[in-house]
Design a protein around this motif. Structure first.
Motif, PDB file in Angstrom:
ATOM      1  N   ASP A 233      -3.160  -1.540  15.631  1.00 28.94           N
ATOM      2  CA  ASP A 233      -3.289  -2.927  16.095  1.00 28.94           C
ATOM      3  C   ASP A 233      -2.289  -3.171  17.225  1.00 28.94           C
ATOM      4  OD1 ASP A 233      -3.983  -5.543  16.354  1.00 28.94           O
ATOM      5  OD2 ASP A 233      -2.799  -6.248  14.638  1.00 28.94           O
ATOM      6  N   ILE A 234      -2.523  -2.521  18.369  1.00 26.43           N
ATOM      7  CA  ILE A 234      -1.691  -2.751  19.547  1.00 26.43           C
ATOM      8  C   ILE A 234      -2.618  -3.062  20.722  1.00 26.43           C
ATOM      9  CG2 ILE A 234       0.156  -1.223  18.752  1.00 26.43           C
ATOM     10  CD1 ILE A 234      -0.848   0.840  20.763  1.00 26.43           C
ATOM     11  N   GLU A 235      -2.106  -3.827  21.643  1.00 27.20           N
ATOM     12  CA  GLU A 235      -2.913  -4.238  22.794  1.00 27.20           C
ATOM     13  C   GLU A 235      -2.384  -3.573  24.062  1.00 27.20           C
ATOM     14  OE1 GLU A 235      -4.416  -8.279  25.134  1.00 27.20           O
ATOM     15  OE2 GLU A 235      -2.996  -8.413  23.458  1.00 27.20           O
ATOM     16  N   ILE A 236      -3.218  -2.737  24.675  1.00 26.58           N
ATOM     17  CA  ILE A 236      -2.849  -2.070  25.922  1.00 26.58           C
ATOM     18  C   ILE A 236      -3.237  -2.977  27.085  1.00 26.58           C
ATOM     19  CG2 ILE A 236      -3.266  -0.061  27.395  1.00 26.58           C
ATOM     20  CD1 ILE A 236      -3.738   1.573  24.915  1.00 26.58           C
ATOM     21  N   THR A 237      -2.228  -3.406  27.841  1.00 27.19           N
ATOM     22  CA  THR A 237      -2.479  -4.308  28.962  1.00 27.19           C
ATOM     23  C   THR A 237      -2.093  -3.618  30.266  1.00 27.19           C
ATOM     24  OG1 THR A 237      -0.271  -5.283  28.921  1.00 27.19           O
ATOM     25  CG2 THR A 237      -1.915  -6.235  27.451  1.00 27.19           C
ATOM     26  N   SER A 238      -2.182  -4.366  31.355  1.00 25.51           N
ATOM     27  CA  SER A 238      -1.851  -3.801  32.662  1.00 25.51           C
ATOM     28  C   SER A 238      -0.370  -3.465  32.776  1.00 25.51           C
ATOM     29  CB  SER A 238      -2.232  -4.785  33.769  1.00 25.51           C
ATOM     30  OG  SER A 238      -1.575  -6.033  33.578  1.00 25.51           O
ATOM     31  N   THR A 239       0.465  -4.042  31.902  1.00 28.94           N
ATOM     32  CA  THR A 239       1.911  -3.761  31.952  1.00 28.94           C
ATOM     33  C   THR A 239       2.312  -2.618  31.026  1.00 28.94           C
ATOM     34  OG1 THR A 239       2.316  -5.450  30.256  1.00 28.94           O
ATOM     35  CG2 THR A 239       2.461  -6.137  32.563  1.00 28.94           C
TER      36      THR A 239
ATOM     37  N   ALA B  20       0.255   9.988  35.217  1.00 28.86           N
ATOM     38  CA  ALA B  20       0.192   8.558  34.919  1.00 28.86           C
ATOM     39  C   ALA B  20      -1.267   8.116  34.833  1.00 28.86           C
ATOM     40  CB  ALA B  20       0.931   7.768  35.992  1.00 28.86           C
ATOM     41  N   ALA B  21      -1.531   7.124  34.005  1.00 28.07           N
ATOM     42  CA  ALA B  21      -2.883   6.584  33.858  1.00 28.07           C
ATOM     43  C   ALA B  21      -2.797   5.068  33.843  1.00 28.07           C
ATOM     44  CB  ALA B  21      -3.535   7.092  32.577  1.00 28.07           C
ATOM     45  N   SER B  22      -3.924   4.438  34.097  1.00 33.71           N
ATOM     46  CA  SER B  22      -3.973   2.978  34.060  1.00 33.71           C
ATOM     47  C   SER B  22      -5.266   2.547  33.396  1.00 33.71           C
ATOM     48  CB  SER B  22      -3.903   2.407  35.479  1.00 33.71           C
ATOM     49  OG  SER B  22      -5.003   2.848  36.252  1.00 33.71           O
ATOM     50  N   GLY B  23      -5.198   1.495  32.636  1.00 35.73           N
ATOM     51  CA  GLY B  23      -6.396   0.993  31.979  1.00 35.73           C
ATOM     52  C   GLY B  23      -6.514   1.495  30.558  1.00 35.73           C
ATOM     53  N   ALA B  24      -6.974   0.632  29.674  1.00 31.01           N
ATOM     54  CA  ALA B  24      -7.145   1.004  28.271  1.00 31.01           C
ATOM     55  C   ALA B  24      -8.336   1.940  28.109  1.00 31.01           C
ATOM     56  CB  ALA B  24      -7.358  -0.258  27.432  1.00 31.01           C
ATOM     57  N   PRO B  25      -8.280   2.861  27.145  1.00 32.36           N
ATOM     58  CA  PRO B  25      -9.433   3.742  26.906  1.00 32.36           C
ATOM     59  C   PRO B  25     -10.631   2.939  26.416  1.00 32.36           C
ATOM     60  CG  PRO B  25      -7.789   3.987  25.175  1.00 32.36           C
ATOM     61  CD  PRO B  25      -7.171   3.132  26.232  1.00 32.36           C
ATOM     62  N   THR B  26     -11.814   3.430  26.732  1.00 35.32           N
ATOM     63  CA  THR B  26     -13.034   2.721  26.354  1.00 35.32           C
ATOM     64  C   THR B  26     -13.603   3.218  25.028  1.00 35.32           C
ATOM     65  OG1 THR B  26     -14.347   4.289  27.643  1.00 35.32           O
ATOM     66  CG2 THR B  26     -13.621   2.290  28.766  1.00 35.32           C
ATOM     67  N   VAL B  27     -12.976   4.239  24.443  1.00 35.28           N
ATOM     68  CA  VAL B  27     -13.420   4.739  23.142  1.00 35.28           C
ATOM     69  C   VAL B  27     -12.225   4.757  22.206  1.00 35.28           C
ATOM     70  CG1 VAL B  27     -15.321   6.133  24.026  1.00 35.28           C
ATOM     71  CG2 VAL B  27     -13.030   7.118  23.906  1.00 35.28           C
ATOM     72  N   ALA B  28     -12.504   4.722  20.910  1.00 39.01           N
ATOM     73  CA  ALA B  28     -11.425   4.724  19.924  1.00 39.01           C
ATOM     74  C   ALA B  28     -10.856   6.135  19.784  1.00 39.01           C
ATOM     75  CB  ALA B  28     -11.949   4.244  18.578  1.00 39.01           C
TER      76      ALA B  28
ATOM     77  N   ALA C 159     -30.900  10.793  22.145  1.00 35.35           N
ATOM     78  CA  ALA C 159     -30.038  11.871  22.609  1.00 35.35           C
ATOM     79  C   ALA C 159     -28.776  11.376  23.287  1.00 35.35           C
ATOM     80  CB  ALA C 159     -30.812  12.794  23.542  1.00 35.35           C
ATOM     81  N   PRO C 160     -28.818  10.295  24.088  1.00 35.14           N
ATOM     82  CA  PRO C 160     -27.591   9.832  24.733  1.00 35.14           C
ATOM     83  C   PRO C 160     -26.463   9.519  23.767  1.00 35.14           C
ATOM     84  CG  PRO C 160     -29.480   8.776  25.733  1.00 35.14           C
ATOM     85  CD  PRO C 160     -29.985   9.592  24.574  1.00 35.14           C
ATOM     86  N   ALA C 161     -26.776   9.361  22.461  1.00 40.82           N
ATOM     87  CA  ALA C 161     -25.696   9.092  21.518  1.00 40.82           C
ATOM     88  C   ALA C 161     -24.700  10.226  21.491  1.00 40.82           C
ATOM     89  CB  ALA C 161     -26.277   8.864  20.122  1.00 40.82           C
ATOM     90  N   ALA C 162     -25.164  11.470  21.734  1.00 41.07           N
ATOM     91  CA  ALA C 162     -24.250  12.615  21.710  1.00 41.07           C
ATOM     92  C   ALA C 162     -23.233  12.546  22.826  1.00 41.07           C
ATOM     93  CB  ALA C 162     -25.045  13.905  21.770  1.00 41.07           C
ATOM     94  N   PRO C 163     -23.642  12.271  24.094  1.00 37.74           N
ATOM     95  CA  PRO C 163     -22.634  12.193  25.149  1.00 37.74           C
ATOM     96  C   PRO C 163     -21.590  11.121  24.931  1.00 37.74           C
ATOM     97  CG  PRO C 163     -24.828  12.379  26.100  1.00 37.74           C
ATOM     98  CD  PRO C 163     -24.981  12.243  24.625  1.00 37.74           C
ATOM     99  N   THR C 164     -21.955  10.045  24.175  1.00 45.04           N
ATOM    100  CA  THR C 164     -20.954   9.009  23.971  1.00 45.04           C
ATOM    101  C   THR C 164     -19.903   9.447  22.972  1.00 45.04           C
ATOM    102  OG1 THR C 164     -22.329   8.007  22.261  1.00 45.04           O
ATOM    103  CG2 THR C 164     -22.576   7.160  24.500  1.00 45.04           C
TER     104      THR C 164
ATOM    105  N   LEU D  30     -12.228   9.166  29.115  1.00 42.78           N
ATOM    106  CA  LEU D  30     -11.625   7.845  29.011  1.00 42.78           C
ATOM    107  C   LEU D  30     -12.069   7.038  30.217  1.00 42.78           C
ATOM    108  CD1 LEU D  30      -8.062   9.016  27.941  1.00 42.78           C
ATOM    109  CD2 LEU D  30     -10.065   8.601  26.540  1.00 42.78           C
ATOM    110  N   GLY D  31     -13.056   6.157  30.000  1.00 43.74           N
ATOM    111  CA  GLY D  31     -13.679   5.483  31.126  1.00 43.74           C
ATOM    112  C   GLY D  31     -12.724   4.689  31.985  1.00 43.74           C
ATOM    113  N   GLY D  32     -11.861   3.837  31.403  1.00 44.25           N
ATOM    114  CA  GLY D  32     -11.034   2.944  32.189  1.00 44.25           C
ATOM    115  C   GLY D  32     -10.087   3.658  33.120  1.00 44.25           C
ATOM    116  N   MET D  33      -9.654   4.855  32.765  1.00 44.22           N
ATOM    117  CA  MET D  33      -8.684   5.556  33.615  1.00 44.22           C
ATOM    118  C   MET D  33      -9.294   6.782  34.247  1.00 44.22           C
ATOM    119  SD  MET D  33      -6.359   7.204  30.635  1.00 44.22           S
ATOM    120  CE  MET D  33      -7.158   7.843  29.196  1.00 44.22           C
ATOM    121  N   GLY D  34     -10.614   6.907  34.173  1.00 43.95           N
ATOM    122  CA  GLY D  34     -11.261   8.042  34.823  1.00 43.95           C
ATOM    123  C   GLY D  34     -11.315   9.232  33.899  1.00 43.95           C
ATOM    124  N   THR D  35     -12.305  10.092  34.136  1.00 50.84           N
ATOM    125  CA  THR D  35     -12.429  11.299  33.325  1.00 50.84           C
ATOM    126  C   THR D  35     -11.310  12.264  33.655  1.00 50.84           C
ATOM    127  OG1 THR D  35     -14.817  11.059  33.287  1.00 50.84           O
ATOM    128  CG2 THR D  35     -13.945  13.227  32.747  1.00 50.84           C
TER     129      THR D  35
END
Length: 272
Positions: free
Chosen positions: A45-51, A109-117, A177-182, A188-193
């Motif tokens: 339960d943590i929030e990843i923000t721009s800071t 370094a990376a920026s942006g929260a991950p889009t998957v758990a 089938a697309p369920a497999a790629p997800t 990590l979408g927000g910070m690029g692959t």
């Protein structure tokens, strides 16, 4: 749970993560003493923000995927940016890679929260408060394909006309089938692959240029004196060998570059 990793494998991975955290916490304990909590497959339960300071590495070996370290704003007076976190994270990579039994790429370094758990989350704690986390995103494990539909195919040969009917229901199944790629949390979408090869590009390798070899009895070695000549097994004009971490990679010759010795590659050793 990432595709292909069963419960037993996840238990081993979590234990490796638990042991690897001491090296990371030592590196992050600049002014504040950072400790780690228990690894969990439940999201924190943590929030990843721009800071939030973020650093990532690729991991390949007994554990395959990506590691992200997140440090919340104000967690450490000396680590306030992703670049600062990368520097401290880099000093812990060697210790962590030994425990994880995996090659860990150079932190970036990376920026942006991950889009998957994440598959495994480890809280980072200062004075009893959660100030960050280590998040592990596992790559999908390869599952052996041992199915052999050859035997059922033979009895169905006479029913050839029924074959066209099979493709028809298969068409609606295709969207599933697309369920497999997800599933691959390594992306990590927000910070690029994060490409593992790119992350490994900064790893330093030891290069050795070998002029030649010979064998001498211990008695003769003990009698060596300055100015004495030891004959090697290589003829004059023969190409020299380049070894990368002990593995023969190329042949070449010695050249002089700005009053220093250099090595010109004349051929690369292939493994065909």
């Amino acid at each position: 749970m990432t595709v292909g990793n069963n419960e037993g494998q996840m238990v081993l991975i979590m234990e490796q993560m638990r042991m690897a955290m001491s090296g990371l916490c030592d590196a992050l304990s600049v002014t504040s003493v950072v400790s780690s909590g228990d690894p969990s497959m439940e999201p924190l339960d943590i929030e990843i923000t721009s800071t939030t300071s973020l650093a990532v590495v690729s991991v390949e070996g007994s554990i395959n995927g990506n590691l992200m370290v997140a440090l919340l704003q104000g967690a450490s007076p000396d680590i306030t940016t992703s670049e600062g976190l990368v520097e401290e994270f880099a000093s812990a990579v060697d210790a962590m890679s030994q425990v994880l039994d995996s090659e860990i790429g150079a932190p970036s370094a990376a920026s942006g929260a991950p889009t998957v758990a994440p598959d495994v989350s480890v809280p980072l704690i200062v004075d009893g408060a959660v100030v960050g986390a280590v998040l592990l995103f596992l790559a999908p494990a390869a599952e052996p394909a041992s199915e052999e539909p050859a035997e059922p195919a033979e009895p169905e040969e006479p029913a050839a006309p029924a074959a066209p009917a099979a493709p028809a229901p298969a068409a609606p199944a295709a969207p599933a089938a697309p369920a497999a790629p997800t599933a691959p949390p390594a992306a990590l979408g927000g910070m690029g692959t994060i490409k593992q090869m790119d992350a490994l590009a900064g790893v330093m390798m030891e290069i050795t240029i070998e002029v030649g070899r010979t064998s001498l009895p211990i008695g003769q070695l003990l009698q060596l004196q300055p100015g004495q000549i030891v004959e090697l097994d290589r003829e004059v004009g023969s190409p020299l060998d380049m070894f990368i971490n002990g593995t023969l990679l190329a042949h070449g010759e010695i050249v002089v570059v700005d009053d220093q010795f250099g090595f010109r590659v004349t051929s690369v050793v292939t493994t065909d």
